[in-house]
Write an enzyme that holds these catalytic residues in place. Structure first.
Site, PDB file in Angstrom:
ATOM      1  N   HIS A 228       1.464  -1.292  -0.051  1.00 44.95           N
ATOM      2  CA  HIS A 228       0.142  -0.057  -0.501  1.00 44.95           C
ATOM      3  C   HIS A 228       0.679   0.887   0.144  1.00 44.95           C
ATOM      4  CE1 HIS A 228      -3.091   2.902   0.727  1.00 44.95           C
ATOM      5  NE2 HIS A 228      -3.666   2.009   0.951  1.00 44.95           N
ATOM      6  N   GLU A 286      -7.646  -5.288  -0.066  1.00 48.64           N
ATOM      7  CA  GLU A 286      -8.228  -5.710  -1.229  1.00 48.64           C
ATOM      8  C   GLU A 286      -8.577  -7.816  -1.093  1.00 48.64           C
ATOM      9  OE1 GLU A 286     -10.244  -4.291  -2.477  1.00 48.64           O
ATOM     10  OE2 GLU A 286      -8.886  -3.123  -4.614  1.00 48.64           O
TER      11      GLU A 286
HETATM   12  N1  ACO Z   1       3.435  -7.459  -4.484  1.00 48.49           N
HETATM   13  C1  ACO Z   1       5.281  -7.277  -5.504  1.00 48.49           C
HETATM   14  N2  ACO Z   1       6.431  -6.165  -4.950  1.00 48.49           N
HETATM   15  C2  ACO Z   1       5.418  -5.385  -5.038  1.00 48.49           C
HETATM   16  C3  ACO Z   1       4.403  -5.515  -3.885  1.00 48.49           C
HETATM   17  C4  ACO Z   1       3.732  -6.655  -4.386  1.00 48.49           C
HETATM   18  N3  ACO Z   1       2.609  -6.059  -3.914  1.00 48.49           N
HETATM   19  N4  ACO Z   1       3.837  -3.783  -4.282  1.00 48.49           N
HETATM   20  C5  ACO Z   1       4.968  -3.164  -3.745  1.00 48.49           C
HETATM   21  N5  ACO Z   1       6.274  -4.369  -4.497  1.00 48.49           N
HETATM   22  C6  ACO Z   1       7.296  -3.038  -3.981  1.00 48.49           C
HETATM   23  C7  ACO Z   1       7.866  -2.435  -5.644  1.00 48.49           C
HETATM   24  O1  ACO Z   1       7.702  -2.330  -7.090  1.00 48.49           O
HETATM   25  C8  ACO Z   1       8.554  -1.139  -4.896  1.00 48.49           C
HETATM   26  O2  ACO Z   1      10.088  -1.865  -5.565  1.00 48.49           O
HETATM   27  P1  ACO Z   1      10.974  -1.346  -5.921  1.00 48.49           P
HETATM   28  O3  ACO Z   1      11.764  -0.490  -4.747  1.00 48.49           O
HETATM   29  O4  ACO Z   1      11.943  -2.491  -6.375  1.00 48.49           O
HETATM   30  O5  ACO Z   1      10.591  -0.436  -7.364  1.00 48.49           O
HETATM   31  C9  ACO Z   1       8.725  -1.893  -3.805  1.00 48.49           C
HETATM   32  O6  ACO Z   1       7.951  -2.751  -3.332  1.00 48.49           O
HETATM   33  C10 ACO Z   1       8.020  -0.880  -2.738  1.00 48.49           C
HETATM   34  O7  ACO Z   1       6.944  -0.796  -3.054  1.00 48.49           O
HETATM   35  P2  ACO Z   1       5.898   0.743  -2.686  1.00 48.49           P
HETATM   36  O8  ACO Z   1       6.809   1.490  -2.996  1.00 48.49           O
HETATM   37  O9  ACO Z   1       5.193   0.175  -1.023  1.00 48.49           O
HETATM   38  O10 ACO Z   1       4.683   0.525  -3.008  1.00 48.49           O
HETATM   39  P3  ACO Z   1       4.348   1.502  -4.182  1.00 48.49           P
HETATM   40  O11 ACO Z   1       3.786   1.882  -3.029  1.00 48.49           O
HETATM   41  O12 ACO Z   1       4.500   2.069  -5.191  1.00 48.49           O
HETATM   42  O13 ACO Z   1       2.837   0.728  -5.185  1.00 48.49           O
HETATM   43  C11 ACO Z   1       1.198  -0.154  -4.419  1.00 48.49           C
HETATM   44  C12 ACO Z   1       1.793   0.554  -3.969  1.00 48.49           C
HETATM   45  C13 ACO Z   1       0.332   0.317  -6.176  1.00 48.49           C
HETATM   46  C14 ACO Z   1      -0.611  -0.512  -3.930  1.00 48.49           C
HETATM   47  C15 ACO Z   1       1.494  -2.082  -4.667  1.00 48.49           C
HETATM   48  O14 ACO Z   1       1.861  -2.410  -3.231  1.00 48.49           O
HETATM   49  C16 ACO Z   1       1.134  -2.829  -4.970  1.00 48.49           C
HETATM   50  O15 ACO Z   1       0.997  -2.573  -6.813  1.00 48.49           O
HETATM   51  N6  ACO Z   1       0.417  -4.202  -5.251  1.00 48.49           N
HETATM   52  C17 ACO Z   1      -0.303  -5.117  -5.221  1.00 48.49           C
HETATM   53  C18 ACO Z   1      -1.701  -4.235  -6.359  1.00 48.49           C
HETATM   54  C19 ACO Z   1      -2.851  -4.748  -5.049  1.00 48.49           C
HETATM   55  O16 ACO Z   1      -2.948  -5.347  -4.679  1.00 48.49           O
HETATM   56  N7  ACO Z   1      -3.581  -2.656  -5.025  1.00 48.49           N
HETATM   57  C20 ACO Z   1      -4.646  -2.612  -4.077  1.00 48.49           C
HETATM   58  C21 ACO Z   1      -4.583  -1.364  -3.374  1.00 48.49           C
HETATM   59  S1  ACO Z   1      -5.257  -1.201  -2.204  1.00 48.49           S
HETATM   60  C22 ACO Z   1      -6.647   0.201  -2.618  1.00 48.49           C
HETATM   61  O17 ACO Z   1      -6.161   0.965  -3.870  1.00 48.49           O
HETATM   62  C23 ACO Z   1      -7.587   0.043  -2.786  1.00 48.49           C
END
Ligand code: ACO
Length: 349
Positions: A228, A286
């Protein structure tokens, strides 16, 4: 997490959805008369204009994403608003018709006859009725209301921000909600629950979780339902939904999927910590949305649109607030591209 001044865990499984809407739109809990008047005034706007139904019908059989259908149908609304008090009327119309659009689209896509709304049923009960053709029992209505209340609002998430930007230009509420639906559709925002459930089904048994999840991460995929932008601890809404989902699977006498999801969650958190150490990728709303909505008997195609049915109440609350504030939202940006190019005629490039 706080909604309208209440901790989400204190209200989500107690309030009706209509009460939560009233709270967010009018900044107070309604008394009985206010709630009745408000609920009736929304319920009487549930029916879709024939042109909207024709549009949805024209998509049937084309395997469209339900969110595309919702976005297109929402764009057809609001033209018949009265001149006086137009924002409130349009807001009620949008709130009232979201379930009608989703249920009609789902039935048409699945070659079933559209069921007209029943103005006597509550917002949540009527949605299930229009999907299934039978009035649902009280437990399922409660389960759905708990879900809708939990996701009704969540600060300046992408879809809410999109809606506020549009209203800030002095545009109309229908345009704002069309934009918000588009933002919610994406798998990084509201599109995650379907794929999250697919992931649990794909794993199938707890012993396979580690191998499947590691393979996904190695392939550069994201684990849906985890991570998140704001929460670096477990999303508090996940607990509310997990509790509601657990009750459902218990009542149905089959805890297999629920227990599998718990095992998948544990493994996912462990492998994510190894994959991105120190980034605190936790369970988001989710993951348990998927489990609860599946337990409620909703088809996967309806997961994200059902999220929209709840969140539209919050979007509209933000639209009212933005309208009052009246200030254009226009973030500054810094241009970092090339800046000293020399023009060359096309035959010299
Ligand atoms: N699976 C694998 N890797 C992940 C995930 C995940 N679910 N979430 C984040 N990461 C990775 C990112 O790619 C990032 O890697 P990097 O630094 O090498 O590029 C690292 O972990 C840190 O990520 P964050 O900065 O914490 O994540 P960001 O804020 O960019 O994204 C998001 C948040 C889009 C929700 C992401 O966690 C994601 O894609 N999750 C999966 C989709 C999901 O569940 N969406 C629903 C969100 S809740 C809502 O909107 C109601």
């Amino acid at each position: 997490m706080v909604i309208g001044g209440f901790k989400v865990e204190d209200v989500a499984d107690r309030a009706s959805f209509e009460e939560m809407i009233y709270l967010l739109w009018f900044d107070k809990l309604p008394n009985q008369t206010e709630l009745k008047e408000f609920s009736v005034s929304v319920a009487e706007l549930r029916e879709l204009p024939p042109a909207t139904l024709d549009l949805l019908d024209s998509y049937a059989g084309k395997e469209l994403n339900m969110m595309d259908a919702l976005r297109a149908a929402v764009g057809t609304l609001g033209w018949d608003a009265p001149k006086e008090g137009s924002d409130l009327w349009v807001a009620k119309r949008l709130l009232a018709t979201f379930p009608t659009i989703v249920a009609a689209a789902w039935r048409l896509f699945n070659r079933k006859k559209v069921i007209n709304p029943d103005p006597v049923l509550s917002h949540a009960a009527n949605y299930l009725y229009m999907l299934e053709g039978e009035a649902p029992n009280a437990e399922r209505v409660r389960g759905l209301e708990t879900y809708l209340n939990t996701v009704i609002d969540h600060g300046l998430n992408a879809s809410t921000f999109a809606a506020r930007v549009i209203v800030s230009t002095a545009s109309d509420f229908v345009s704002a909600i069309v934009g918000a639906v588009g933002a919610l559709k994406g798998p990084l925002h509201g599109g995650a629950p379907g794929p999250a459930l697919d992931m649990v089904f794909e794993i199938g048994e707890a012993g396979k979780a580690e191998a499947v999840l590691r393979k996904k991460l190695e392939a550069g995929e994201r684990l849906m339902g985890f991570g998140h932008r704001v929460y670096k601890v477990r999303d508090p809404r996940a607990d509310v939904l997990a509790k509601a989902a657990e009750q459902f699977y218990k009542m149905a006498g089959d805890m297999k999927l629920y227990n599998l999801a718990l095992d998948v969650e544990k493994v996912a958190l462990r492998v994510l910590e190894e994959h991105k150490p120190g980034r605190n990728l936790q369970t988001n709303v989710e993951f348990y949305t998927a489990l609860l909505l599946h337990g409620l008997g909703l088809p996967t195609q309806c997961f994200t649109p059902t999220f929209a049915i709840g969140r539209v109440g919050g979007w509209l609350a933000h639209c009212f607030e933005q309208r009052k504030d009246g200030r254009l939202i226009r973030p500054q940006s810094e241009y970092v591209g090339v800046s000293d190019r020399q023009w060359a005629e096309i035959d010299r490039r």
